[in-house]
Design a protein around this motif. Sequence first.
Motif, PDB file in Angstrom:
ATOM      1  N   VAL A  70      -3.324  -1.526  -7.389  1.00 28.83           N
ATOM      2  CA  VAL A  70      -2.695  -1.636  -6.061  1.00 28.83           C
ATOM      3  C   VAL A  70      -3.551  -2.527  -5.162  1.00 28.83           C
ATOM      4  O   VAL A  70      -3.037  -3.409  -4.461  1.00 28.83           O
ATOM      5  CB  VAL A  70      -2.518  -0.254  -5.389  1.00 28.83           C
ATOM      6  CG1 VAL A  70      -1.851  -0.400  -4.044  1.00 28.83           C
ATOM      7  CG2 VAL A  70      -1.706   0.674  -6.259  1.00 28.83           C
ATOM      8  N   ALA A  71      -4.873  -2.315  -5.209  1.00 34.05           N
ATOM      9  CA  ALA A  71      -5.765  -3.120  -4.374  1.00 34.05           C
ATOM     10  C   ALA A  71      -5.675  -4.594  -4.756  1.00 34.05           C
ATOM     11  O   ALA A  71      -5.603  -5.472  -3.886  1.00 34.05           O
ATOM     12  CB  ALA A  71      -7.199  -2.619  -4.494  1.00 34.05           C
TER      13      ALA A  71
ATOM     14  N   ALA B 226      -2.499  -6.067  -3.468  1.00 34.34           N
ATOM     15  CA  ALA B 226      -2.565  -6.295  -2.021  1.00 34.34           C
ATOM     16  C   ALA B 226      -3.363  -7.562  -1.717  1.00 34.34           C
ATOM     17  O   ALA B 226      -2.966  -8.373  -0.870  1.00 34.34           O
ATOM     18  CB  ALA B 226      -3.189  -5.097  -1.329  1.00 34.34           C
ATOM     19  N   ILE B 227      -4.471  -7.758  -2.437  1.00 32.50           N
ATOM     20  CA  ILE B 227      -5.281  -8.958  -2.189  1.00 32.50           C
ATOM     21  C   ILE B 227      -4.520 -10.211  -2.617  1.00 32.50           C
ATOM     22  O   ILE B 227      -4.531 -11.225  -1.931  1.00 32.50           O
ATOM     23  CB  ILE B 227      -6.653  -8.829  -2.887  1.00 32.50           C
ATOM     24  CG1 ILE B 227      -7.461  -7.733  -2.165  1.00 32.50           C
ATOM     25  CG2 ILE B 227      -7.416 -10.140  -2.857  1.00 32.50           C
ATOM     26  CD1 ILE B 227      -8.735  -7.331  -2.859  1.00 32.50           C
TER      27      ILE B 227
ATOM     28  N   SER C  71       0.825  -1.196   0.000  1.00 33.26           N
ATOM     29  CA  SER C  71       0.000   0.000   0.000  1.00 33.26           C
ATOM     30  C   SER C  71       0.866   1.256   0.000  1.00 33.26           C
ATOM     31  O   SER C  71       0.639   2.193  -0.764  1.00 33.26           O
ATOM     32  CB  SER C  71      -0.894  -0.060   1.241  1.00 33.26           C
ATOM     33  OG  SER C  71      -1.508   1.153   1.474  1.00 33.26           O
TER      34      SER C  71
ATOM     35  N   SER D 234      -5.273   2.649  -8.789  1.00 31.58           N
ATOM     36  CA  SER D 234      -5.723   2.231  -7.454  1.00 31.58           C
ATOM     37  C   SER D 234      -6.259   0.804  -7.466  1.00 31.58           C
ATOM     38  O   SER D 234      -5.999   0.032  -6.542  1.00 31.58           O
ATOM     39  CB  SER D 234      -6.828   3.149  -6.946  1.00 31.58           C
ATOM     40  OG  SER D 234      -6.435   4.474  -7.066  1.00 31.58           O
ATOM     41  N   VAL D 235      -7.002   0.476  -8.534  1.00 32.16           N
ATOM     42  CA  VAL D 235      -7.532  -0.886  -8.633  1.00 32.16           C
ATOM     43  C   VAL D 235      -6.369  -1.883  -8.656  1.00 32.16           C
ATOM     44  O   VAL D 235      -6.395  -2.909  -7.965  1.00 32.16           O
ATOM     45  CB  VAL D 235      -8.397  -1.047  -9.907  1.00 32.16           C
ATOM     46  CG1 VAL D 235      -8.746  -2.509 -10.154  1.00 32.16           C
ATOM     47  CG2 VAL D 235      -9.663  -0.217  -9.793  1.00 32.16           C
TER      48      VAL D 235
END
Lengths: 243, 214
Positions: free
Chosen positions: A195-196, A199-200, A159, A192-193
């Motif tokens: 990065v998310a 992370a998942i 993040s 942003s999508v």
Amino acid sequence: MNPFELVSGWFQDPANWSGATGIPSRIAEHLQYSLLAMLIAALIAIPFGLVLGHLNRGEIVVLTIANSIRALPTLGLLTLLVILAGIGLLPPLIALIVLAIPPMLVNTFEGIRNVDRFTVDAARGIGLRGPSILWSVEAPVALPLILLGARLAAIQVISAATIAAYVGLGGLGRYIFDGLGRRDFSQVIGGSVLVALLAIATELFFVTLGAAVVSKGVTRRSKKIFTATGLGIIPGVRRKATT
Amino acid sequence: MFDMNWVMRNADDILGLLRDHLTLSFIPILLGLMLAIPIGVACVRWAWIYPIALAMSTAFFAIPSIALFVFMLPYTGLSQLTAIIPLTLYTVSLLVRNVVDGIRSTDDSVRQAAAAMGYGGIHRLVSVELPIAAPVILGGLRIATVANIGMVAVVSVMGLSSLGDLFVDGTQRFFLTPILVGIVLTTALAVVADLVLVAVQRRLTPWSQAGRNR
């Protein structure tokens, strides 16, 4: 046009998938910063956690350091380092390492320290000594918590690695900051999508890793602890080590 | 290195940023707490909800804060809601677990004693179970508070006002003073907020101190 159409348009544009500014190379850069920071942080945090936890010493020092680092704003630390050390890989790397140390240190320390005393006594009873107790009994039993610490650290690092782009580096943050600069929201949200999703994916990687490396005997016994402390050990609130 | 005159000249602006930072970090804490308690209670009453809530909060936590702030932009623009909504959701997902753990930590004998004294339903929840859960809930609240105060600084890169403005300003002008002021104020805010919560916890749960005077 609604935001979803804008973003799916951005993802479908072939120009965004190739070259040095394409999605694959940005993901590679992002992972490179994150992995490097995680490795160095783990090399610092885990040995300290193992030894201090084994000796059951330094509770106040460990928790105080971890808590005060938590209160430090990453963006502030990063910009401070940039002013002091100039633009380059070093400032974001240090900021990410500082961010990754507390969860790994605290979880390793608490994990080792809270290994059932009977288990440790039994190990001593069959003739094991200090270092081998740590290595072959305490560490495997504490492994779920140590991995949990690494997982929490990794997610925070992924993040925060976004912010590296704020001081001129690459990674997925480039899309966010360049997009904000040009008022190009499809790019900002697309970044942003990604990065998310990264992370998942990291979260899933750690779940798989945990299933692969944690001893079967430990998995069965510690299932309850593992779910109960899903967000990491909360300093100041001592939980029972076993149910 | 450190330009005290700059601090004096801009003291009013800095205080304004501090106020915005406070607003953006504390409203989500309050809203989050108000939402997390009923959700947590529901998770205890209807056990099947809890795994769903846990999975959702874990997945939610994996989403970086900056990504969430950015997702909000098309809907809320550069209003404070852009920061408040995601931070509230973070606080909720952090606290639900603590609310559930806290309520579940109520000893069965205590619960039965309360029932025998005529406490039932909501009454027992409010006057027995929640007070017993308070230390665990407040433990989570402390973490959420410190985390929120740190995360709020990031909104400044999108143009919202917070102490993070000092970092943005310092970087753009390559000027150390605002950055140091920002770090000191953000950290001090986190430390003070934490101490306040510790004091609140002592006040709310006097019995947790009773056994300590050996």
